[in-house]
Design a protein around this motif. Structure first.
Motif, PDB file in Angstrom:
ATOM      1  N   VAL A   1      54.248  48.894  39.653  1.00 14.37           N
ATOM      2  CA  VAL A   1      54.922  47.936  38.838  1.00 14.37           C
ATOM      3  C   VAL A   1      54.273  46.852  38.986  1.00 14.37           C
ATOM      4  O   VAL A   1      53.614  45.771  38.111  1.00 14.37           O
ATOM      5  N   ILE A   2      54.128  46.349  40.249  1.00 15.76           N
ATOM      6  CA  ILE A   2      53.702  44.872  40.812  1.00 15.76           C
ATOM      7  C   ILE A   2      52.023  45.035  40.471  1.00 15.76           C
ATOM      8  O   ILE A   2      51.414  43.839  39.862  1.00 15.76           O
ATOM      9  N   PHE A   3      51.335  46.102  40.737  1.00 11.84           N
ATOM     10  CA  PHE A   3      50.005  46.044  40.403  1.00 11.84           C
ATOM     11  C   PHE A   3      49.716  45.754  38.835  1.00 11.84           C
ATOM     12  O   PHE A   3      48.778  45.297  38.239  1.00 11.84           O
ATOM     13  N   LEU A   4      50.563  46.477  37.828  1.00 10.22           N
ATOM     14  CA  LEU A   4      50.383  46.602  36.397  1.00 10.22           C
ATOM     15  C   LEU A   4      50.569  44.995  36.087  1.00 10.22           C
ATOM     16  O   LEU A   4      50.014  44.566  35.213  1.00 10.22           O
ATOM     17  N   LEU A   5      51.489  44.394  36.641  1.00 10.86           N
ATOM     18  CA  LEU A   5      52.002  43.075  36.267  1.00 10.86           C
ATOM     19  C   LEU A   5      50.755  42.075  36.553  1.00 10.86           C
ATOM     20  O   LEU A   5      50.559  41.074  35.695  1.00 10.86           O
ATOM     21  N   LEU A   6      50.327  42.270  37.808  1.00 12.52           N
ATOM     22  CA  LEU A   6      49.169  41.210  38.203  1.00 12.52           C
ATOM     23  C   LEU A   6      47.847  41.898  38.174  1.00 12.52           C
ATOM     24  O   LEU A   6      46.895  41.395  38.593  1.00 12.52           O
ATOM     25  N   GLN A   7      47.558  42.795  37.365  1.00 11.97           N
ATOM     26  CA  GLN A   7      46.167  43.316  37.391  1.00 11.97           C
ATOM     27  C   GLN A   7      45.228  42.461  36.799  1.00 11.97           C
ATOM     28  O   GLN A   7      43.963  42.558  37.415  1.00 11.97           O
ATOM     29  N   ARG A   8      45.591  41.793  35.719  1.00 13.72           N
ATOM     30  CA  ARG A   8      44.561  40.835  35.186  1.00 13.72           C
ATOM     31  C   ARG A   8      44.005  39.882  36.095  1.00 13.72           C
ATOM     32  O   ARG A   8      42.993  39.464  36.099  1.00 13.72           O
ATOM     33  N   TYR A   9      45.025  39.110  37.026  1.00 15.14           N
ATOM     34  CA  TYR A   9      44.694  38.233  38.112  1.00 15.14           C
ATOM     35  C   TYR A   9      43.901  38.909  39.078  1.00 15.14           C
ATOM     36  O   TYR A   9      42.804  38.438  39.771  1.00 15.14           O
ATOM     37  N   TRP A  10      44.125  40.280  39.426  1.00 14.21           N
ATOM     38  CA  TRP A  10      43.393  40.921  40.452  1.00 14.21           C
ATOM     39  C   TRP A  10      42.029  41.322  40.121  1.00 14.21           C
ATOM     40  O   TRP A  10      41.305  41.177  40.953  1.00 14.21           O
ATOM     41  N   GLN A  11      41.642  41.647  38.665  1.00 14.89           N
ATOM     42  CA  GLN A  11      40.380  42.044  38.166  1.00 14.89           C
ATOM     43  C   GLN A  11      39.613  40.548  38.259  1.00 14.89           C
ATOM     44  O   GLN A  11      38.500  40.827  38.672  1.00 14.89           O
ATOM     45  N   SER A  12      40.277  39.578  37.842  1.00 14.19           N
ATOM     46  CA  SER A  12      39.554  38.319  37.639  1.00 14.19           C
ATOM     47  C   SER A  12      39.148  37.782  39.135  1.00 14.19           C
ATOM     48  O   SER A  12      38.034  37.243  39.449  1.00 14.19           O
ATOM     49  N   GLY A  13      40.285  37.913  40.027  1.00 15.44           N
ATOM     50  CA  GLY A  13      39.671  37.751  41.597  1.00 15.44           C
ATOM     51  C   GLY A  13      38.502  38.315  42.101  1.00 15.44           C
ATOM     52  O   GLY A  13      37.815  38.070  42.877  1.00 15.44           O
ATOM     53  N   LEU A  14      38.637  39.718  41.845  1.00 14.51           N
ATOM     54  CA  LEU A  14      37.372  40.641  42.560  1.00 14.51           C
ATOM     55  C   LEU A  14      36.144  40.340  41.727  1.00 14.51           C
ATOM     56  O   LEU A  14      35.061  40.504  42.399  1.00 14.51           O
ATOM     57  N   ALA A  15      36.297  39.924  40.534  1.00 18.38           N
ATOM     58  CA  ALA A  15      35.021  39.648  39.711  1.00 18.38           C
ATOM     59  C   ALA A  15      34.494  38.225  39.854  1.00 18.38           C
ATOM     60  O   ALA A  15      33.116  37.957  39.546  1.00 18.38           O
ATOM     61  N   ALA A  16      35.158  37.330  40.569  1.00 24.22           N
ATOM     62  CA  ALA A  16      34.724  36.046  40.682  1.00 24.22           C
ATOM     63  C   ALA A  16      33.797  36.028  41.610  1.00 24.22           C
ATOM     64  O   ALA A  16      33.487  36.457  42.549  1.00 24.22           O
ATOM     65  N   GLY A  17      32.880  34.990  41.123  1.00 21.72           N
ATOM     66  CA  GLY A  17      31.464  34.772  41.927  1.00 21.72           C
ATOM     67  C   GLY A  17      30.387  36.002  41.884  1.00 21.72           C
ATOM     68  O   GLY A  17      29.319  35.899  42.214  1.00 21.72           O
TER      69      GLY A  17
END
Length: 320
Positions: free
Chosen positions: A300-316
């Motif tokens: 549930v936590i991964f699904l709720l924070l997925q968009r922040y997680w993906q943008s964090g990995l793709a930053a830079g």
């Protein structure tokens, strides 16, 4: 002249005009040109697709096994196939029995795990954000040495530090207490390194200089300007720290002896071990159901924070 213009206008108005004229002439219709294969439009690879499918099957098969067997009672686990449902659907009964078994000790273990995750993973994320921002923003003597220490700490496995950590906490009388799990969880070399790299790309030095010129102090600059830019990276570090703390087994195993302070990992292992003791009750159906309940909060936590997680990995990843 008038006839040619009319013919041109008719062909221009009718998109199928060239195709119709080619059919009248006995030629096959023109096919649309395929887009050239580029890194953004790669050529399909059948071997790569098969390998990806096998990896997906390998990942989802244990989860499917867990969900299916959580719907069975103790007898159904032994009499039916592990990859298909039994005669009786007892998921809700299994959940209620799991939460009530042994005076509700599963709920106690769940609360202990939430305590370790909120204090350990939350504290590790805060320290990583503060340390990564400071190392990326300020220049000071010994900065290269700090970088070498962080990289070296990432390469050291946690099991190599287990015995020294236990001896240190034992000398301070902190073993068999929540602090023995929370304090080591506060140190995340990988999280510090990730925030260091992220802050160096996400927070422009010109923006900080402009804020200082306008009279903004360091704390105000950090909280009002830098912290919003660091949120994707902070959420990424938080997710990694939460998963590591939630699934942590070895550290609580050597630090905690009181079952009242067990996390879920040790508690479910204790249920599994009691079936091997003399006079112990086998509760394999409750173990499987408890394992399913254990992974639900993380999913549930991964699904709720997925968009922040993906943008964090793709930053830079894109250089301007």
């Amino acid at each position: 002249m008038t006839t040619n213009l009319a013919g041109v206008d008719a062909n221009a108005a009718d998109p199928a005009g060239p195709a119709r004229s080619s059919r009248k002439a006995g030629r096959p219709p023109l096919r649309p040109r395929r887009r050239p294969h580029t890194p953004l439009n790669p050529r399909p690879s059948i071997p790569l697709t098969l390998v990806t499918g096998l990896v997906l099957l390998y990942t989802l098969l244990p989860l499917a096994w867990l969900v299916i067997n959580a719907t069975k009672d103790q007898k159904g686990l032994l009499d039916s196939s592990g990859l298909w449902f039994g005669e009786d659907f007892t998921l809700w009964d299994n959940i209620s029995r799991t939460l009530a078994y042994d005076d509700g000790v599963f709920v106690r273990w769940l609360l202990n795990t939430l305590l370790y995750v909120s204090a350990g993973a939350g504290g590790a994320t805060i320290l990583a954000v503060l340390g990564g921002y400071a190392l990326a923003t300020y220049r000071f003597p010994g900065r290269r040495a700090v970088f070498a220490v962080v990289i070296g700490a990432v390469a050291v496995p946690g099991t190599a530090l287990a015995v020294p950590t236990f001896l240190m906490f034992s000398s301070m009388d902190l073993t068999n207490t929540p602090w023995a799990v929370i304090i080591p969880s506060l140190i995340s070399p990988f999280g510090l390194y990730l925030m260091w790299v992220f802050a160096a790309e996400a927070v422009p030095a010109e923006l900080l200089e402009a804020a200082r010129v306008d009279g903004s102090g360091e704390l105000r600059t950090f909280f009002r300007i830098a912290l919003p830019l660091l949120m994707p990276g902070a959420v990424t570090v938080l997710l990694f720290s939460m998963v590591a703390t939630w699934n942590n087994y070895f550290l609580p195993l050597i630090m905690i002896k009181d079952p009242d302070w067990y996390p879920l990992t040790l508690g479910l292992n204790a249920w599994n071990a009691q079936a091997q003791t003399a006079g112990g009750e086998a509760v394999f159906d409750l173990i499987i159901t408890g394992s399913l309940l254990t992974i639900v909060p993380i999913v549930v936590i991964f699904l709720l924070l997925q968009r922040y997680w993906q943008s964090g990995l793709a930053a830079g990843s894109v250089k301007e």
